[in-house]
Design a protein around this motif. Structure first.
Motif, PDB file in Angstrom:
ATOM      1  N   THR A 142       0.817  -1.205   0.000  1.00 21.31           N
ATOM      2  CA  THR A 142       0.000   0.000   0.000  1.00 21.31           C
ATOM      3  C   THR A 142       0.855   1.261   0.000  1.00 21.31           C
ATOM      4  O   THR A 142       0.610   2.212  -0.769  1.00 21.31           O
ATOM      5  CB  THR A 142      -0.951   0.007   1.212  1.00 21.31           C
ATOM      6  OG1 THR A 142      -1.758  -1.172   1.185  1.00 21.31           O
ATOM      7  CG2 THR A 142      -1.868   1.223   1.179  1.00 21.31           C
ATOM      8  N   LEU A 167     -10.525   0.586   5.649  1.00 24.38           N
ATOM      9  CA  LEU A 167      -9.878   0.832   6.929  1.00 24.38           C
ATOM     10  C   LEU A 167      -9.437   2.284   7.092  1.00 24.38           C
ATOM     11  O   LEU A 167      -8.832   2.863   6.192  1.00 24.38           O
ATOM     12  CB  LEU A 167      -8.661  -0.071   7.075  1.00 24.38           C
ATOM     13  CG  LEU A 167      -8.880  -1.574   6.852  1.00 24.38           C
ATOM     14  CD1 LEU A 167      -7.572  -2.322   7.097  1.00 24.38           C
ATOM     15  CD2 LEU A 167      -9.979  -2.109   7.741  1.00 24.38           C
ATOM     16  N   THR A 169      -7.384   3.196   9.831  1.00 26.34           N
ATOM     17  CA  THR A 169      -5.978   2.998  10.180  1.00 26.34           C
ATOM     18  C   THR A 169      -5.612   1.561   9.840  1.00 26.34           C
ATOM     19  O   THR A 169      -6.468   0.677   9.840  1.00 26.34           O
ATOM     20  CB  THR A 169      -5.710   3.269  11.665  1.00 26.34           C
ATOM     21  OG1 THR A 169      -6.464   2.349  12.465  1.00 26.34           O
ATOM     22  CG2 THR A 169      -6.109   4.692  12.033  1.00 26.34           C
ATOM     23  N   VAL A 170      -4.326   1.311   9.571  1.00 21.20           N
ATOM     24  CA  VAL A 170      -3.945  -0.014   9.070  1.00 21.20           C
ATOM     25  C   VAL A 170      -2.887  -0.655   9.963  1.00 21.20           C
ATOM     26  O   VAL A 170      -3.191  -1.231  10.990  1.00 21.20           O
ATOM     27  CB  VAL A 170      -3.466   0.063   7.604  1.00 21.20           C
ATOM     28  CG1 VAL A 170      -3.270  -1.334   7.031  1.00 21.20           C
ATOM     29  CG2 VAL A 170      -4.486   0.806   6.745  1.00 21.20           C
ATOM     30  N   HIS A 171      -1.634  -0.569   9.591  1.00 24.78           N
ATOM     31  CA  HIS A 171      -0.576  -1.298  10.281  1.00 24.78           C
ATOM     32  C   HIS A 171       0.067  -0.439  11.359  1.00 24.78           C
ATOM     33  O   HIS A 171       1.085   0.225  11.134  1.00 24.78           O
ATOM     34  CB  HIS A 171       0.481  -1.777   9.268  1.00 24.78           C
ATOM     35  CG  HIS A 171      -0.066  -2.723   8.264  1.00 24.78           C
ATOM     36  ND1 HIS A 171       0.066  -2.531   6.907  1.00 24.78           N
ATOM     37  CD2 HIS A 171      -0.773  -3.869   8.406  1.00 24.78           C
ATOM     38  CE1 HIS A 171      -0.531  -3.525   6.261  1.00 24.78           C
ATOM     39  NE2 HIS A 171      -1.041  -4.346   7.144  1.00 24.78           N
ATOM     40  N   ALA A 177      -3.378   3.789  16.578  1.00 30.44           N
ATOM     41  CA  ALA A 177      -4.604   3.873  15.781  1.00 30.44           C
ATOM     42  C   ALA A 177      -5.550   4.915  16.365  1.00 30.44           C
ATOM     43  O   ALA A 177      -6.115   5.754  15.636  1.00 30.44           O
ATOM     44  CB  ALA A 177      -5.287   2.511  15.720  1.00 30.44           C
ATOM     45  N   TYR A 269      -9.939   0.327  12.693  1.00 27.54           N
ATOM     46  CA  TYR A 269      -8.579  -0.204  12.809  1.00 27.54           C
ATOM     47  C   TYR A 269      -8.504  -1.557  12.125  1.00 27.54           C
ATOM     48  O   TYR A 269      -9.524  -2.162  11.761  1.00 27.54           O
ATOM     49  CB  TYR A 269      -8.131  -0.286  14.272  1.00 27.54           C
ATOM     50  CG  TYR A 269      -9.060  -1.049  15.184  1.00 27.54           C
ATOM     51  CD1 TYR A 269      -8.885  -2.410  15.433  1.00 27.54           C
ATOM     52  CD2 TYR A 269     -10.115  -0.401  15.833  1.00 27.54           C
ATOM     53  CE1 TYR A 269      -9.736  -3.109  16.270  1.00 27.54           C
ATOM     54  CE2 TYR A 269     -10.973  -1.084  16.677  1.00 27.54           C
ATOM     55  CZ  TYR A 269     -10.779  -2.434  16.898  1.00 27.54           C
ATOM     56  OH  TYR A 269     -11.635  -3.127  17.720  1.00 27.54           O
ATOM     57  N   HIS A 270      -7.278  -2.028  11.927  1.00 31.19           N
ATOM     58  CA  HIS A 270      -6.978  -3.195  11.101  1.00 31.19           C
ATOM     59  C   HIS A 270      -7.834  -4.416  11.431  1.00 31.19           C
ATOM     60  O   HIS A 270      -8.573  -4.929  10.582  1.00 31.19           O
ATOM     61  CB  HIS A 270      -5.489  -3.522  11.254  1.00 31.19           C
ATOM     62  CG  HIS A 270      -4.991  -4.653  10.413  1.00 31.19           C
ATOM     63  ND1 HIS A 270      -5.142  -5.972  10.775  1.00 31.19           N
ATOM     64  CD2 HIS A 270      -4.337  -4.655   9.222  1.00 31.19           C
ATOM     65  CE1 HIS A 270      -4.609  -6.740   9.844  1.00 31.19           C
ATOM     66  NE2 HIS A 270      -4.104  -5.978   8.889  1.00 31.19           N
ATOM     67  N   ASP A 271      -7.751  -4.894  12.663  1.00 32.74           N
ATOM     68  CA  ASP A 271      -8.434  -6.148  12.992  1.00 32.74           C
ATOM     69  C   ASP A 271      -9.950  -6.001  13.042  1.00 32.74           C
ATOM     70  O   ASP A 271     -10.670  -6.967  12.798  1.00 32.74           O
ATOM     71  CB  ASP A 271      -7.916  -6.705  14.325  1.00 32.74           C
ATOM     72  CG  ASP A 271      -6.532  -7.334  14.191  1.00 32.74           C
ATOM     73  OD1 ASP A 271      -5.893  -7.130  13.139  1.00 32.74           O
ATOM     74  OD2 ASP A 271      -6.088  -8.017  15.126  1.00 32.74           O
ATOM     75  N   LEU A 274     -10.629  -6.632   9.360  1.00 32.85           N
ATOM     76  CA  LEU A 274     -10.147  -7.857   8.724  1.00 32.85           C
ATOM     77  C   LEU A 274     -10.678  -9.134   9.344  1.00 32.85           C
ATOM     78  O   LEU A 274     -10.817 -10.150   8.652  1.00 32.85           O
ATOM     79  CB  LEU A 274      -8.619  -7.885   8.716  1.00 32.85           C
ATOM     80  CG  LEU A 274      -8.003  -7.307   7.432  1.00 32.85           C
ATOM     81  CD1 LEU A 274      -8.284  -5.815   7.323  1.00 32.85           C
ATOM     82  CD2 LEU A 274      -6.516  -7.570   7.364  1.00 32.85           C
ATOM     83  N   ASN A 287      -7.776  -7.860  -1.447  1.00 33.26           N
ATOM     84  CA  ASN A 287      -7.307  -6.571  -0.959  1.00 33.26           C
ATOM     85  C   ASN A 287      -7.275  -5.605  -2.137  1.00 33.26           C
ATOM     86  O   ASN A 287      -6.663  -5.895  -3.163  1.00 33.26           O
ATOM     87  CB  ASN A 287      -5.904  -6.758  -0.354  1.00 33.26           C
ATOM     88  CG  ASN A 287      -5.345  -5.486   0.253  1.00 33.26           C
ATOM     89  OD1 ASN A 287      -5.719  -4.388  -0.116  1.00 33.26           O
ATOM     90  ND2 ASN A 287      -4.419  -5.654   1.178  1.00 33.26           N
ATOM     91  N   ASP A 300      -5.817 -11.941  -0.333  1.00 36.28           N
ATOM     92  CA  ASP A 300      -5.745 -11.556   1.077  1.00 36.28           C
ATOM     93  C   ASP A 300      -5.023 -12.622   1.900  1.00 36.28           C
ATOM     94  O   ASP A 300      -5.559 -13.157   2.867  1.00 36.28           O
ATOM     95  CB  ASP A 300      -7.163 -11.312   1.616  1.00 36.28           C
ATOM     96  CG  ASP A 300      -7.140 -10.682   3.002  1.00 36.28           C
ATOM     97  OD1 ASP A 300      -6.134 -10.029   3.330  1.00 36.28           O
ATOM     98  OD2 ASP A 300      -8.115 -10.861   3.756  1.00 36.28           O
TER      99      ASP A 300
END
Length: 341
Positions: A142, A167, A169-171, A177, A269-271, A274, A287, A300
């Motif tokens: 990304t 999302l 925020t990601v990683h 986040a 946020y990420h989780d 996902l 993705n 993914d």
């Protein structure tokens, strides 16, 4: 007018990327409907096809103009100026040469896409540690795609047959986040969610925004982020004509989206985003990087070092990602929007 080709980047050569690529291109019926080519290392792909005893003609090309996608064949654009990877490259392990080759393929694909020579990119998995070992200054796809294409407004969107999520925020850590949340950031992602759905042909997208805290903050009892940050952004989006709603409790909003109430969910946020997507199985997840001036999709899942070189990797996820790239390209042509960075 003939559609411009879609490029598949080879990913990390020490992972399952080369295997799922040659298996995909050996599926003549699939390639007949989704003509594409690969940017990567010709020798790696030839050795992989030989090891799997696939009836696949692999041809090295030097430019997009030479590409002639056809069933039973695979055109490979060797990364310009890159050294070929050695036949004894270890599989299932972090390797700087593999990381550098993966980055070279992605950079080449971005250059071609920015110049308008290809319609989109489907990326096979890369490995963050291999990129770091090669001193590549990006943690993942990304960030590369956005920076090298000059894109400022972008986001990660995950889709499967029953759910779409984007999302905010990601990683990053949970603390980071929360610190990154702002009205401006929320509004930007809501706009990107609406734009992505319109590019898919949904005239009036229904954008659900998930809350950050349990029960979307329970009126401030569990934190004020939902009241002070998320709700104002939703109101601003609605004032722009976007059908945004929320903040909805994170424990029910994805269920309601699966039932057809919403077209896409904005996850904080990420989780949060996902977990519900991957619960249906990573083989169906795709993705998508939203906001780029070209289409980009990816399966993914990761490089799967634990099964690399064993010939047992399932190409279904790559095929779904490549199919999605073709669908997005065709939909964009029918429903054009401004795609400036």
């Amino acid at each position: 007018m003939k559609q411009k080709p879609i490029a598949v980047t080879m990913g990390d050569a020490a992972g399952i990327g080369p295997e799922i690529i040659v298996k995909t291109f050996a599926n003549a019926a699939f390639i007949a409907e989704h003509p594409s080519f690969v940017i990567g290392d010709t020798g790696v792909l030839r050795r992989q096809a030989t090891a799997l005893r696939l009836d696949l003609a692999i041809r090295e090309v030097t430019s997009v103009a030479e590409i002639e996608p056809q069933p039973g064949a695979l055109d490979v654009l060797q990364v310009p100026g890159a050294n070929a990877l050695p036949p004894d490259l270890p599989v299932g392990a972090v390797n700087a040469a593999a990381g550098q080759a993966a980055f070279g393929a992605i950079r080449t694909a971005i250059d071609l896409a920015v110049r308008g020579e290809i319609a989109g990119i489907c990326t096979a998995p890369i490995h963050k540690e291999a990129l770091a070992a090669a001193n590549v200054p990006y943690p993942g796809h990304t960030e590369m795609l956005a920076d090298l294409s000059g894109t400022r407004d972008y986001a990660m969107m995950l889709v499967n047959p029953t759910l779409r999520t984007i999302l905010v925020t990601v990683h990053c850590s949970m603390l980071d986040a929360v610190a990154k949340l702002s009205v401006e950031t929320e509004l930007r992602i809501i706009r990107l969610a609406d734009r992505a759905m319109r590019e898919l042909g949904i005239e009036r997208p229904r954008v659900a925004v998930a809350g950050l805290n349990p029960h979307a903050g329970e009126g401030g009892l569990f934190g004020r982020e939902d009241i002070d940050i998320i709700a104002p952004a939703i109101e601003l989006a609605r004032n722009e004509g976007i059908d945004a709603s929320g903040p909805w409790p994170g424990d029910t909003v994805f269920m309601n989206a699966r039932r057809g109430r919403f077209d896409i969910v904005v996850a904080q946020y990420h989780d949060q985003g996902l977990i519900p997507v991957k619960l249906a199985g990573v083989e169906d997840g795709v993705n998508i990087t939203v906001g780029l001036p070209f289409v980009r999709t990816s399966p993914d899942h990761g490089t799967a070092f634990d099964i690399a070189g064993q010939g047992i990797a399932d190409p279904a996820s790559l095929q779904i990602a490549l199919q999605t790239a073709h669908q997005f390209v065709q939909s964009r042509a029918k429903h054009p929007l401004s795609t400036g960075a």
